[in-house]
Design an enzyme around this catalytic site. Structure first.
Site, PDB file in Angstrom:
ATOM      1  N   ASP A   1       3.240  -0.017  12.305  1.00 33.18           N
ATOM      2  CA  ASP A   1       2.012  -0.509  11.676  1.00 33.18           C
ATOM      3  C   ASP A   1       1.688  -1.953  12.060  1.00 33.18           C
ATOM      4  O   ASP A   1       0.679  -2.500  11.623  1.00 33.18           O
ATOM      5  CB  ASP A   1       2.095  -0.356  10.147  1.00 33.18           C
ATOM      6  CG  ASP A   1       2.112   1.112   9.732  1.00 33.18           C
ATOM      7  OD1 ASP A   1       1.738   1.962  10.554  1.00 33.18           O
ATOM      8  OD2 ASP A   1       2.511   1.396   8.589  1.00 33.18           O
TER       9      ASP A   1
ATOM     10  N   ARG B   1      -9.187   0.065   3.322  1.00 31.35           N
ATOM     11  CA  ARG B   1      -8.179   1.014   2.824  1.00 31.35           C
ATOM     12  C   ARG B   1      -6.850   0.342   2.556  1.00 31.35           C
ATOM     13  O   ARG B   1      -6.048   0.863   1.787  1.00 31.35           O
ATOM     14  CB  ARG B   1      -7.963   2.144   3.853  1.00 31.35           C
ATOM     15  CG  ARG B   1      -9.131   3.110   3.927  1.00 31.35           C
ATOM     16  CD  ARG B   1      -8.815   4.282   4.843  1.00 31.35           C
ATOM     17  NE  ARG B   1      -7.392   4.540   4.820  1.00 31.35           N
ATOM     18  CZ  ARG B   1      -6.662   4.844   5.883  1.00 31.35           C
ATOM     19  NH1 ARG B   1      -7.218   4.956   7.051  1.00 31.35           N
ATOM     20  NH2 ARG B   1      -5.368   5.047   5.762  1.00 31.35           N
TER      21      ARG B   1
ATOM     22  N   LYS C   1       0.818  -1.219   0.000  1.00 22.67           N
ATOM     23  CA  LYS C   1       0.000   0.000   0.000  1.00 22.67           C
ATOM     24  C   LYS C   1       0.850   1.266   0.000  1.00 22.67           C
ATOM     25  O   LYS C   1       0.657   2.158  -0.825  1.00 22.67           O
ATOM     26  CB  LYS C   1      -0.905   0.013   1.242  1.00 22.67           C
ATOM     27  CG  LYS C   1      -1.574   1.373   1.485  1.00 22.67           C
ATOM     28  CD  LYS C   1      -2.511   1.365   2.664  1.00 22.67           C
ATOM     29  CE  LYS C   1      -1.891   1.744   3.978  1.00 22.67           C
ATOM     30  NZ  LYS C   1      -1.800   3.169   4.276  1.00 22.67           N
ATOM     31  N   ASN C   2       1.787   1.344   0.955  1.00 25.77           N
ATOM     32  CA  ASN C   2       2.477   2.619   1.138  1.00 25.77           C
ATOM     33  C   ASN C   2       3.504   2.918   0.044  1.00 25.77           C
ATOM     34  O   ASN C   2       3.940   4.056  -0.091  1.00 25.77           O
ATOM     35  CB  ASN C   2       3.098   2.691   2.536  1.00 25.77           C
ATOM     36  CG  ASN C   2       2.009   2.833   3.600  1.00 25.77           C
ATOM     37  OD1 ASN C   2       0.880   3.223   3.292  1.00 25.77           O
ATOM     38  ND2 ASN C   2       2.346   2.494   4.839  1.00 25.77           N
TER      39      ASN C   2
ATOM     40  N   ARG D   1      -0.476  14.619  13.510  1.00 24.47           N
ATOM     41  CA  ARG D   1       0.300  14.110  12.372  1.00 24.47           C
ATOM     42  C   ARG D   1       0.815  15.305  11.560  1.00 24.47           C
ATOM     43  O   ARG D   1       0.312  15.610  10.476  1.00 24.47           O
ATOM     44  CB  ARG D   1      -0.545  13.164  11.510  1.00 24.47           C
ATOM     45  CG  ARG D   1      -0.963  11.904  12.252  1.00 24.47           C
ATOM     46  CD  ARG D   1      -1.603  10.880  11.343  1.00 24.47           C
ATOM     47  NE  ARG D   1      -0.647  10.243  10.441  1.00 24.47           N
ATOM     48  CZ  ARG D   1      -0.959   9.258   9.600  1.00 24.47           C
ATOM     49  NH1 ARG D   1      -2.188   8.803   9.544  1.00 24.47           N
ATOM     50  NH2 ARG D   1      -0.032   8.727   8.825  1.00 24.47           N
TER      51      ARG D   1
ATOM     52  N   CYS E   1      -5.438   7.796   9.184  1.00 22.54           N
ATOM     53  CA  CYS E   1      -5.730   7.267  10.519  1.00 22.54           C
ATOM     54  C   CYS E   1      -5.431   8.298  11.605  1.00 22.54           C
ATOM     55  O   CYS E   1      -4.550   9.138  11.445  1.00 22.54           O
ATOM     56  CB  CYS E   1      -4.885   6.018  10.783  1.00 22.54           C
ATOM     57  SG  CYS E   1      -5.212   4.645   9.665  1.00 22.54           S
TER      58      CYS E   1
HETATM   59  C1  EPZ Z   1       3.746   6.506   6.902  1.00 23.68           C
HETATM   60  O1  EPZ Z   1       3.059   7.633   7.420  1.00 23.68           O
HETATM   61  C2  EPZ Z   1       2.721   5.451   6.655  1.00 23.68           C
HETATM   62  N1  EPZ Z   1       1.746   5.969   5.721  1.00 23.68           N
HETATM   63  C3  EPZ Z   1       2.081   4.998   7.965  1.00 23.68           C
HETATM   64  O2  EPZ Z   1       1.301   3.863   7.643  1.00 23.68           O
HETATM   65  C4  EPZ Z   1       3.131   4.602   8.973  1.00 23.68           C
HETATM   66  O3  EPZ Z   1       2.522   4.399  10.238  1.00 23.68           O
HETATM   67  C5  EPZ Z   1       4.210   5.663   9.101  1.00 23.68           C
HETATM   68  O4  EPZ Z   1       4.726   6.022   7.801  1.00 23.68           O
HETATM   69  C6  EPZ Z   1       5.380   5.237   9.959  1.00 23.68           C
HETATM   70  O5  EPZ Z   1       5.974   4.087   9.416  1.00 23.68           O
HETATM   71  C7  EPZ Z   1       2.023   6.057   4.431  1.00 23.68           C
HETATM   72  O6  EPZ Z   1       3.100   5.690   3.968  1.00 23.68           O
HETATM   73  C8  EPZ Z   1       0.966   6.583   3.545  1.00 23.68           C
HETATM   74  P1  EPZ Z   1       6.016   9.521   9.158  1.00 23.68           P
HETATM   75  P2  EPZ Z   1       3.785   9.032   7.469  1.00 23.68           P
HETATM   76  O7  EPZ Z   1       6.106  10.831   8.461  1.00 23.68           O
HETATM   77  O8  EPZ Z   1       4.727   9.121   6.335  1.00 23.68           O
HETATM   78  C9  EPZ Z   1       6.530  12.657  12.758  1.00 23.68           C
HETATM   79  C10 EPZ Z   1      -0.554   2.409   7.741  1.00 23.68           C
HETATM   80  O9  EPZ Z   1      -1.185   1.845   8.665  1.00 23.68           O
HETATM   81  N2  EPZ Z   1       6.523  13.694  11.705  1.00 23.68           N
HETATM   82  O10 EPZ Z   1       7.084   8.523   8.931  1.00 23.68           O
HETATM   83  O11 EPZ Z   1       2.738  10.066   7.572  1.00 23.68           O
HETATM   84  C11 EPZ Z   1       5.169  12.023  12.935  1.00 23.68           C
HETATM   85  O12 EPZ Z   1       4.346  12.773  13.785  1.00 23.68           O
HETATM   86  C12 EPZ Z   1      -0.082   3.828   7.904  1.00 23.68           C
HETATM   87  O13 EPZ Z   1      -0.306   1.889   6.651  1.00 23.68           O
HETATM   88  C13 EPZ Z   1       6.782  15.006  12.038  1.00 23.68           C
HETATM   89  O14 EPZ Z   1       7.002  15.362  13.196  1.00 23.68           O
HETATM   90  O15 EPZ Z   1       4.594   8.885   8.822  1.00 23.68           O
HETATM   91  C14 EPZ Z   1       5.542  10.669  13.489  1.00 23.68           C
HETATM   92  O16 EPZ Z   1       5.742  10.776  14.869  1.00 23.68           O
HETATM   93  C15 EPZ Z   1      -0.672   4.538   8.996  1.00 23.68           C
HETATM   94  N3  EPZ Z   1       6.797  15.945  11.038  1.00 23.68           N
HETATM   95  C16 EPZ Z   1       6.878  10.368  12.823  1.00 23.68           C
HETATM   96  O17 EPZ Z   1       7.370  11.606  12.353  1.00 23.68           O
HETATM   97  C17 EPZ Z   1       6.573  15.621   9.730  1.00 23.68           C
HETATM   98  O18 EPZ Z   1       6.603  16.508   8.869  1.00 23.68           O
HETATM   99  C18 EPZ Z   1       6.829   9.388  11.659  1.00 23.68           C
HETATM  100  O19 EPZ Z   1       5.866   9.803  10.706  1.00 23.68           O
HETATM  101  C19 EPZ Z   1       6.314  14.286   9.406  1.00 23.68           C
HETATM  102  C20 EPZ Z   1       6.288  13.340  10.419  1.00 23.68           C
END
Ligand code: EPZ
Length: 449
Positions: free
Chosen positions: A327, A419, A42-43, A143, A138
């Site tokens: 995840d 999803r 998916k991702n 976020r 989610c």
């Molecule tokens: C991706 O989300 C995935 N989604 C998520 O999968 C997954 O949980 C996550 O990565 C972590 O592996 C997609 O790829 C579409 P991050 P993403 O930016 O990219 C902080 C699922 O179930 N952060 O790696 O949005 C954030 O708050 C889903 O398939 C900032 O502070 O996650 C978090 O604590 C749900 N500022 C951490 O980084 C930013 O600008 C990691 O988030 C961005 C993120």
């Protein structure tokens, strides 16, 4: 940016697209045996589908998972005039030779998933400007997308956050730059990589995310003519190129779908072979399953799980790749509940990923959450109940719990599961699960059915 609730979409019309009135009914307690083939990730799919428009050409994407987040990604492109044609069930041709940068009437659509933010990077790369509805997805607490914005700004874009829209433009064109990520972020790493592919000069992303979907997106872009090195390490270097071209590209298997089925095998006590996987991507998961006492057998493209007795307790902290994936947090919590002894599960990525615990407690789990750590007392067996899929992976965890528990479990809010899990009912039926999806006409489903 405002904090998004877990149910994306606001107008009644748009809700109708994703809110299918369906629930899952499970009669659990049976060991599952057989083979399940994993779908495309998916991702990676959502990133690659949206990035394909950077080629201004035809791309054929294979091993595409047929899930609603992919449908939304394709809709986001169609809404901008891109031609999308399925060549078979899992192969799509995306022809973005013609695309309208000014059309953005689909803001509600963007809010239906998280990955719509990749359209900002992709459109910036193609048109030097982007106007995209704010992402949803989610609900795990805040976020933020500050690291995405910081990266775009470093490349010379102006980013203005309107109430529901991200507006970015680079009137003088994008220029390569050095970007240090303050947090390891999958989304920001991929998004900045997209924006940098056609920028003038070299971009270096430091403290980059290592996830396999970051690597898959880089591989796709390189196949299109980009010059990206170091994906999968801390430092990604992108030399800007003038133009990309279309390709045929197959998406990697979904490690989270695979991990969910491995946990299911361990939870139900049968013997499940999970095929079409890259076993290396599953190392953090299989290591913990072995530590709990499950038997893992690996071959080139499959991993088999079986158990010979009760599982034992374990401690886990979720972390960015190659750590144990966030995840897999809810699914693992179910397995800890079925094991012997007291486990701890610490969430190292999201502020609040434990909302599902209340649902699991309805099934007899004994879990105490303090801050980012859940203490899980093994109860040996769960009992069937009526529960909700509060988000995508929480929903998957309810399926694992329902299949492990004796009796009838009903899961509501199934659209979250749709999803990210392709054809999950048939996949599970094929290994002996008693599971079905039922429609709820007018919200009044007769429980006797
Ligand atoms: C991706 O989300 C995935 N989604 C998520 O999968 C997954 O949980 C996550 O990565 C972590 O592996 C997609 O790829 C579409 P991050 P993403 O930016 O990219 C902080 C699922 O179930 N952060 O790696 O949005 C954030 O708050 C889903 O398939 C900032 O502070 O996650 C978090 O604590 C749900 N500022 C951490 O980084 C930013 O600008 C990691 O988030 C961005 C993120």
């Amino acid at each position: 940016m405002k904090n998004h609730h877990h149910f994306p979409g606001s107008s009644p019309d748009s809700e109708r697209i994703t809110l299918r009135m369906e629930k899952i009914i499970i009669h659990g307690g049976k060991p599952l045996t057989g083979e399940i083939a994993v779908s495309g990730m998916k991702n990676a799919a959502v990133a690659i589908v949206l990035a394909s428009v950077m080629t201004e050409d035809k791309c054929v994407i294979e091993n595409l998972p047929r899930i609603s987040d992919v449908d939304i990604s394709l809709e986001l492109l169609r809404a901008r005039g891109v031609r999308v044609k399925f060549l078979n069930r899992t192969t799509v041709e995306i022809d973005s030779t013609v695309m309208d940068s000014e059309l953005y009437g689909e803001d509600d659509l963007a809010r239906k998933m998280r990955a719509s933010y990749y359209l900002v990077g992709a459109l910036l790369a193609r048109f030097g400007k982007a106007r995209v509805g704010c992402p949803g997805g989610c609900d795990f607490g805040a976020r933020p997308i500050d690291q995405h914005i910081k990266g775009f700004e470093a490349l010379g874009a102006d980013v203005v956050m309107e109430p529901d829209v991200i507006n970015a433009s680079a009137s003088d064109g994008l220029k390569g730059a050095s970007v240090y990520m303050d947090v390891v972020s999958v989304g920001a790493t991929i998004n900045v990589m997209l924006a940098a592919v056609k920028a003038d000069g070299v971009t270096v992303i430091e403290n980059a995310a290592h996830e396999p979907h970051v690597v898959d997106t880089a591989n796709f872009l390189n196949a299109c003519g980009a010059d990206i090195s170091g994906a999968g390490t801390d430092t990604i270097k992108i030399k800007g190129v003038k133009q990309l071209h279309g390709v045929t590209y197959a998406i990697i298997p979904d490690m989270i779908e695979a991990g969910t089925f491995l946990i299911l095998g361990a939870a139900t006590g049968g013997r499940l072979k999970i095929s079409n996987v890259i076993p290396k991507h599953l190392d953090s998961i299989t290591a913990k399953l072995e530590e709990m006492g499950a038997t893992i057998e690996q071959d080139d493209e499959a991993v088999t799980v079986s158990t010979t007795g009760p599982l034992s307790r374990v401690n886990i902290k979720t972390q960015p790749y190659p750590g144990f994936p966030t995840d897999m947090n809810p699914q693992m919590c179910v397995l800890m509940s079925l094991a012997q002894g007291v486990s701890t599960l610490t969430e190292g990525v999201w502020e609040n990923r434990f909302r599902y615990v209340e649902e699991l407690k309805r099934m007899g789990a004994k879990i105490k959450v303090e801050g980012r750590t859940a203490t899980v007392e093994g109860v040996g067996a769960l009992n069937a109940a009526q529960v909700r899929a509060l988000d995508l992976r929480a929903g998957a965890a309810m399926i694992v719990a329902g299949l492990a528990a004796e009796g009838r479990t009903e899961i509501d809010e199934v659209h979250h599961i749709q999803r990210g899990y392709e054809d999950i009912i048939h996949k599970l039926e094929s290994v002996g699960a008693d599971i079905r999806m039922v429609s709820i006409p007018d919200n009044l489903f007769d429980k006797a059915n």
